[in-house]
Design a protein around this motif. Sequence first.
Motif, PDB file in Angstrom:
ATOM      1  N   UNK A  49       0.810  -1.219   0.000  1.00 18.90           N
ATOM      2  CA  UNK A  49       0.000   0.000   0.000  1.00 18.90           C
ATOM      3  C   UNK A  49       0.843   1.269   0.000  1.00 18.90           C
ATOM      4  N   UNK A  50       2.129   1.170  -0.318  1.00 19.03           N
ATOM      5  CA  UNK A  50       2.984   2.353  -0.385  1.00 19.03           C
ATOM      6  C   UNK A  50       3.440   2.544  -1.834  1.00 19.03           C
ATOM      7  N   UNK A  51       3.905   3.748  -2.211  1.00 20.73           N
ATOM      8  CA  UNK A  51       4.393   3.976  -3.577  1.00 20.73           C
ATOM      9  C   UNK A  51       5.481   2.972  -3.944  1.00 20.73           C
ATOM     10  N   UNK A  52       5.368   2.413  -5.156  1.00 21.93           N
ATOM     11  CA  UNK A  52       6.264   1.330  -5.567  1.00 21.93           C
ATOM     12  C   UNK A  52       6.680   1.517  -7.020  1.00 21.93           C
ATOM     13  N   UNK A  53       7.959   1.338  -7.282  1.00 21.55           N
ATOM     14  CA  UNK A  53       8.484   1.355  -8.646  1.00 21.55           C
ATOM     15  C   UNK A  53       9.159   0.015  -8.933  1.00 21.55           C
ATOM     16  N   UNK A  54       8.833  -0.568 -10.078  1.00 27.19           N
ATOM     17  CA  UNK A  54       9.496  -1.782 -10.537  1.00 27.19           C
ATOM     18  C   UNK A  54      10.295  -1.444 -11.786  1.00 27.19           C
ATOM     19  N   UNK A  55      11.575  -1.788 -11.797  1.00 26.00           N
ATOM     20  CA  UNK A  55      12.430  -1.590 -12.968  1.00 26.00           C
ATOM     21  C   UNK A  55      12.840  -2.942 -13.513  1.00 26.00           C
ATOM     22  N   UNK A  56      12.863  -3.068 -14.846  1.00 21.59           N
ATOM     23  CA  UNK A  56      13.091  -4.377 -15.462  1.00 21.59           C
ATOM     24  C   UNK A  56      13.914  -4.229 -16.726  1.00 21.59           C
ATOM     25  N   UNK A  57      14.505  -5.360 -17.150  1.00 20.83           N
ATOM     26  CA  UNK A  57      15.162  -5.471 -18.446  1.00 20.83           C
ATOM     27  C   UNK A  57      14.389  -6.453 -19.295  1.00 20.83           C
ATOM     28  N   UNK A  58      14.056  -6.098 -20.501  1.00 21.36           N
ATOM     29  CA  UNK A  58      13.193  -6.953 -21.325  1.00 21.36           C
ATOM     30  C   UNK A  58      13.853  -8.266 -21.710  1.00 21.36           C
ATOM     31  N   UNK A  59      15.191  -8.348 -21.632  1.00 23.38           N
ATOM     32  CA  UNK A  59      15.904  -9.579 -21.997  1.00 23.38           C
ATOM     33  C   UNK A  59      16.488 -10.273 -20.769  1.00 23.38           C
ATOM     34  N   UNK A  60      15.886 -10.069 -19.635  1.00 23.73           N
ATOM     35  CA  UNK A  60      16.330 -10.708 -18.396  1.00 23.73           C
ATOM     36  C   UNK A  60      15.980 -12.188 -18.450  1.00 23.73           C
ATOM     37  N   UNK A  61      16.975 -13.068 -18.383  1.00 21.91           N
ATOM     38  CA  UNK A  61      16.708 -14.509 -18.396  1.00 21.91           C
ATOM     39  C   UNK A  61      16.928 -15.135 -17.020  1.00 21.91           C
ATOM     40  N   UNK A  62      17.219 -14.317 -16.016  1.00 24.16           N
ATOM     41  CA  UNK A  62      17.344 -14.813 -14.650  1.00 24.16           C
ATOM     42  C   UNK A  62      16.009 -14.652 -13.921  1.00 24.16           C
ATOM     43  N   UNK A  63      15.480 -13.446 -13.940  1.00 21.09           N
ATOM     44  CA  UNK A  63      14.111 -13.210 -13.451  1.00 21.09           C
ATOM     45  C   UNK A  63      13.333 -12.653 -14.642  1.00 21.09           C
ATOM     46  N   UNK A  64      12.761 -13.519 -15.470  1.00 19.76           N
ATOM     47  CA  UNK A  64      12.201 -13.097 -16.758  1.00 19.76           C
ATOM     48  C   UNK A  64      11.171 -11.972 -16.637  1.00 19.76           C
ATOM     49  N   UNK A  65      11.285 -11.043 -17.567  1.00 28.90           N
ATOM     50  CA  UNK A  65      10.515  -9.805 -17.561  1.00 28.90           C
ATOM     51  C   UNK A  65       9.009 -10.048 -17.486  1.00 28.90           C
ATOM     52  N   UNK A  66       8.480 -10.955 -18.306  1.00 27.97           N
ATOM     53  CA  UNK A  66       7.027 -11.156 -18.354  1.00 27.97           C
ATOM     54  C   UNK A  66       6.512 -11.671 -17.014  1.00 27.97           C
ATOM     55  N   UNK A  67       7.071 -12.806 -16.561  1.00 25.38           N
ATOM     56  CA  UNK A  67       6.548 -13.457 -15.364  1.00 25.38           C
ATOM     57  C   UNK A  67       6.859 -12.711 -14.081  1.00 25.38           C
ATOM     58  N   UNK A  68       8.024 -12.077 -14.010  1.00 28.16           N
ATOM     59  CA  UNK A  68       8.498 -11.554 -12.729  1.00 28.16           C
ATOM     60  C   UNK A  68       8.322 -10.047 -12.544  1.00 28.16           C
ATOM     61  N   UNK A  69       8.112  -9.307 -13.648  1.00 30.55           N
ATOM     62  CA  UNK A  69       7.925  -7.861 -13.491  1.00 30.55           C
ATOM     63  C   UNK A  69       6.684  -7.321 -14.207  1.00 30.55           C
ATOM     64  N   UNK A  70       6.489  -7.669 -15.500  1.00 36.05           N
ATOM     65  CA  UNK A  70       5.368  -7.089 -16.247  1.00 36.05           C
ATOM     66  C   UNK A  70       4.026  -7.510 -15.663  1.00 36.05           C
ATOM     67  N   UNK A  71       3.808  -8.813 -15.537  1.00 36.59           N
ATOM     68  CA  UNK A  71       2.555  -9.278 -14.946  1.00 36.59           C
ATOM     69  C   UNK A  71       2.403  -8.829 -13.490  1.00 36.59           C
ATOM     70  N   UNK A  72       3.425  -8.975 -12.666  1.00 40.40           N
ATOM     71  CA  UNK A  72       3.275  -8.517 -11.276  1.00 40.40           C
ATOM     72  C   UNK A  72       2.951  -7.028 -11.152  1.00 40.40           C
ATOM     73  N   UNK A  73       3.398  -6.213 -12.112  1.00 34.83           N
ATOM     74  CA  UNK A  73       3.022  -4.791 -12.073  1.00 34.83           C
ATOM     75  C   UNK A  73       1.502  -4.641 -12.127  1.00 34.83           C
ATOM     76  N   UNK A  74       0.835  -5.524 -12.885  1.00 38.17           N
ATOM     77  CA  UNK A  74      -0.624  -5.482 -12.959  1.00 38.17           C
ATOM     78  C   UNK A  74      -1.265  -5.794 -11.613  1.00 38.17           C
ATOM     79  N   UNK A  75      -0.571  -6.572 -10.785  1.00 39.76           N
ATOM     80  CA  UNK A  75      -1.148  -7.024  -9.514  1.00 39.76           C
ATOM     81  C   UNK A  75      -1.055  -5.966  -8.416  1.00 39.76           C
ATOM     82  N   UNK A  76      -0.223  -4.953  -8.634  1.00 42.17           N
ATOM     83  CA  UNK A  76      -0.141  -3.874  -7.648  1.00 42.17           C
ATOM     84  C   UNK A  76      -1.458  -3.110  -7.621  1.00 42.17           C
ATOM     85  N   UNK A  77      -1.997  -2.918  -6.445  1.00 44.35           N
ATOM     86  CA  UNK A  77      -3.275  -2.217  -6.316  1.00 44.35           C
ATOM     87  C   UNK A  77      -3.115  -0.826  -5.716  1.00 44.35           C
TER      88      UNK A  77
END
Length: 870
Positions: A467-495
């Motif tokens: 419930x506090x201000x949050x910024x997520x930064x990502x690299x689109x070619x991240x193969x350790x914590x993949x961008x889609x599963x670990x940052x893009x989709x989770x950004x949608x889950x922030x309320x």
Amino acid sequence: MPAPLRIKLNPPQEKTLAQLQKAISISDRNRNLTHLVKLNTQITKKKLLKVIFTGFLASLGISMALRPKPVLGAEQVSFSLPILGEFHVSVDSLELFAKEGKIANDLKLYTSRLDQHTLTQLRQALQKQFEVSPTTVYRMTTMPMGEKFLKDIGEVIYTHPERNGLYAIRSALILAAADSGSLNAIDVMRHFPTQEIQVNTKLIFSLIKETANFLSYNQTTVDAIASIANQEVFSQSHINFEQSPDLRQQGIYSVQKKTMTFEIKRLRQTQLGLSRAYSLDAEIYLPQDISQPTPLIVISHGFGSDPSHFDYLAEHLASHGYIVLIPEHIGSSSKYKEAFLRGELSVDVSPSEFYSRPQDVTHLLNAIEENSEFQGLINWQQVGILGHSFGGTTALLTSGATLNQARINQICQRNQPTLNTSMLLQCRASYLPPAEYNLKEPRIKAAVAVNPMTSSILGPEGIGKIDIPTMILAGSEDIITPFIEEQAHPFLWLTNKNKYLGVMVGGTHSSISDEKGIANLPTLLKGPRPDLGRSYLKALSLAFFEVYLRDRSNYQSYLTNAYSQTISNQELPLHLIKSLTPTELEQAYGNKPPTPPIPEPLVAISPRQEKNILAEIKRTKTLKVAMRSDAAPFGYIDGEQDVWTGYCADLADSLGKYLTKKLNLISEIEVIKLPSNLENRFELVQQEAVHLECGPNTIATDLKDISFSNPFFFSGSRLLVSNNNVAQVNLKKDLEEVAIGVLQNTTTAQFIQETYPQAEIIYFQEETGRSEGVKAATNGTIDAFFSDDILLRGELKQQNLVLENYQLVPKEPLTCNFYGLILPQEDLQWHNTVNIFIHEQAKQLQKKWLGQYFPQAVADLDYCLNKRKN
């Protein structure tokens, strides 16, 4: 040289191409694979070969970049497809292609169907050389995460359909490293120890499907973000940044750096092993000549990293007037990693690290707040956190996200191979004892998470609690914590209202790391222009904290894509957005995404489903639970009040209320409690006399017609010995003539029989067996009584005996026991419902009944999960 190997793909059982197409379409509910390969009834032999071979080589290229592992075999690769027959490629041809770029005739049949980009990736994967010793390979592949990785691959690559390929793959890796002191794909292929390797094509297709996340869906997601960002730029075109300060430049304050150590009295995994107290080191950056209390920022480093890797960022923020703290997470730092690889530790990463890291942050803030040196320097209403990778997850946990044990257990139990390597680390959390881990640090008011892992360890249920201000930064070619599963989709889950997603197009997991941290990384992991990535992080994090810690609204313009485009470089384009929806992702992709942006709920109990146990409970409004009366604190007779009580009694009542609500029943479910014992506990469930049995039941996989819930507690086992009898019970000897009591027909009895056959074993039976055994050990009738630690402590308490007069030996447990509820087999809906209940509703019961035993359980768990293999 080993004999030639023959690899045979196990194709689906269909005998026609039309049937093959149908099977793939049915198995793929989202139809992504069908969309990806465009398989249809008119498919030609040439097209099908292209689909199979391209996908096969694509997964080879990606996986080799992640971690070298064999995908093909020795001298010749052979694969067969129904109707189309067998096809062959020699390893010699692959080696010629890797070294000289020449394509032999047998390889040309397949490479002619690949584009130049795919060919280049394949050659790079085959060429890649990893300098590594066989000892290090052995250590990495026998640690829990490494072995889990190879076991997953062993489901795809194996020597026999009923035998996982783990050991063959490990052998090939070690032999190849021993041969040359390095690893490459060709050498590993040539060192397979078997005559035949088979490849599971069903899982290959699954990997092809997942590859879509890294390819087409990844690209359309980046395109969607760029489009949204560009719309924002148009609306913000009036902003002129030419006259504004450049946030990438150093601030006006000089900076003093110092290192401080704080002694923390708490159980923790350290580089010296599991400790009950540890030294928490922290790098502290102090802006000089500050005239008033200033904001504070904590930086949390990633797994295998250390504070020095973020010197550049700490210096930058401190020069702008922030006090910066970087703790060393001693159980997952670079020093810890190096100690493990030297063979000094048997623990790769403890499951407890998921809660120990956030607690490091809390302990550090407490220590700084109590330290007189910092009195008056810090504004405690202006505290922020920034973390990278595992540190990004740490930042989110301290910001209010919760550990999602239900989702991580569900995902990790599937044991499906995945290209998301962060799941190796996330799945370690599935071993945590179910508990209420309250990790939120209320002093933190804003958070930045860079390349965090989030998909399962937090999930939408956990991330949605921030419930506090949050910024997520990502690299689109991240193969350790993949961008889609670990940052893009989770950004949608922030309320929360104030949220941001920054994307470096082409960026990797290491795009913001300092030069020292990435010096030995291959280009694929290092990514383009890390200097740009570091400058982006300095600017965006400073702007974010200026707005949400210092409340400087004039910096809000920096948190726009208009500013991002001002500092963006075409070698590493940067986009920043504040909103994104599943619909926008689906429209950009042109179809239902291969991975749902919003994952399905963990359990959906529908009152309309009239089947199995839930249907029976709804129909009869009755829940039948069996429980013990001889196993304090789980189920026992309270001697003072003469009532049947304990954890299981409260759990049964709570489960009845939970089901009443979930099944939308007007009247409350009646809970019927039935007695169980060692002899009938499984039979009661097998014969459907009860819906579940609750007690200290060690989870097993070889019992007929029953299954177990997720673990709800853990205990090691020990010997109860009186203080004056400790010398007699010397476990370093064979215990000849030592009288050891044990409950008959238990796993502990079996252990004593097999481990100390020369001991004099005294069997105790029936419901009074444990009580009588403890009495015999405490009054000297026998030398020791062997049982689970928590049950021994519970029985001592029942008999009003003082633990200080006795000892539980040895220090480390002799056996390791995960406790689960006994459930009927093959009722997945009931199984999942019970697991969700344990996770969501039973935590207060665990605290009430089992809380005092929790510290010992955690200590035993760390030892048991990671004890050194003989």
